[in-house]
Enzyme design. Sequence first.
Site, PDB file in Angstrom:
ATOM      1  N   TYR A 138       0.821  -1.217   0.000  1.00 18.21           N
ATOM      2  CA  TYR A 138       0.000   0.000   0.000  1.00 18.21           C
ATOM      3  C   TYR A 138       0.855   1.267   0.000  1.00 18.21           C
ATOM      4  CZ  TYR A 138      -4.006  -2.935   1.321  1.00 18.21           C
ATOM      5  OH  TYR A 138      -4.994  -3.883   1.356  1.00 18.21           O
ATOM      6  N   LYS A 185       5.588 -13.763   5.631  1.00 19.19           N
ATOM      7  CA  LYS A 185       5.835 -14.772   4.588  1.00 19.19           C
ATOM      8  C   LYS A 185       7.354 -14.834   4.390  1.00 19.19           C
ATOM      9  CE  LYS A 185       4.387 -17.666   1.409  1.00 19.19           C
ATOM     10  NZ  LYS A 185       3.856 -18.988   1.790  1.00 19.19           N
ATOM     11  N   ASP A 217      -0.095 -17.956   5.000  1.00 19.60           N
ATOM     12  CA  ASP A 217      -1.002 -18.981   4.447  1.00 19.60           C
ATOM     13  C   ASP A 217      -1.440 -19.967   5.529  1.00 19.60           C
ATOM     14  OD1 ASP A 217       1.715 -19.517   4.394  1.00 19.60           O
ATOM     15  OD2 ASP A 217       1.661 -20.746   2.586  1.00 19.60           O
ATOM     16  N   ASP A 245     -10.624  -9.347   7.780  1.00 19.73           N
ATOM     17  CA  ASP A 245     -11.963  -9.634   7.236  1.00 19.73           C
ATOM     18  C   ASP A 245     -12.337 -11.087   7.532  1.00 19.73           C
ATOM     19  OD1 ASP A 245     -12.301  -7.079   6.181  1.00 19.73           O
ATOM     20  OD2 ASP A 245     -13.149  -7.838   4.307  1.00 19.73           O
TER      21      ASP A 245
END
Length: 355
Positions: A138, A185, A217, A245
Amino acid sequence: MKIKIALTKGDGIGPEVVNEGIKILKVISDYTDLEVEFQEAPAGGNVWKETGESLPKKSIDIIKNSDVLLFGAIGLPNIPQGVAESAILRLRQELDLFVNLRPIKLYRSLKEQCPLKDEFVGEGIDFTIIRENTEGLYANVGGFLKDEVAVNSMVYTKNGCERILRYAYEFAKTHKHTKITSVDKANILKPSQMWRNIFKQIGDEYPNLEQENYYIDAFCQWIIRKPYAFETVVTGNLFGDIISDEAAFLVGSLGMASSGNIHPGKVSMYEPIHGSAPDIAGKEIANPIGTILSIKLMMEESIRKPKIGIKIEKAVELALDEGRTKDIDNYKLKTLSTSQMGDLIANKLKQELKS
Ligand code: ATP
């Protein structure tokens, strides 16, 4: 004590839920030593349609001159993608809101609404996701080349990692958590490797906190398999967006989840995590609790009145025992409109503040 609150109602259901937040703030103003003053700072798709700007300078000036910002939601279906949303990204950068705090709590009376079986809910779900809010994918480093190549770079700085990770350790310590979980990650991505090293270095200063690392993940399934096991979870910008979310779904409805976009000691912004939900706008059925619980966070993190925060939460819990908005399946209790739910919580809060 006087507090100046800027209000960005926004688009879709944004104005409906912020209006209920205003009711709560007026109760706080009437029943505590806080004197609340409001000023509107319009932003989003509707403003863009009128003025060509999704975040007019006048609004930024109002926000910068306030103590905090209460933000509804922005986004309209019939305008170019990203135009309205750019207002949020700009606010995060201009105010340097590097912390995105997202509590995930399953309230007692909504246990039946959790999509997980009891064995996965365990003792209950109550953890906080702390998302880095200004860097990563972002950071707006990228662009298009001849409409055929599109690039966004995942940019992290040492300073950016240090400040969010330190905030997370301090958050875990002050909330008396026993464990802090970092999600990255690092088996693939260079920025994650730097992140993980800094997480470990700062962690040496907090020997009483158990520290654990997950890959994003794998974490996406652990959040479903053992959500009861987490307390403070710290992660990067995109990963935090996705897991919050996912996690919000566990607490009964997207309409329940609150958030704070924070720069400690500076103007910070509080908003429900849901978007403008154009499909239900104007129907008076939106759940205002995500907004009301964002005011709880505002009281705790910016206004430094945690006792008021606790009372807001209690008022929400009492209201949920009596009624629900339509987003929450409910066979036994009254179905309430947006403003009926706001009134009910405001009344409960008055009782709590008087006691
Ligand atoms: P964004 O990307 O801006 O977060 P979105 O389109 O992904 O937006 P939302 O606008 O949050 O998602 O809405 C997703 C769905 O969730 C909506 O269609 C709506 O039915 C439901 N929803 C969202 N917020 C609420 C709320 N406060 N009360 C009831 N239902 C809601």
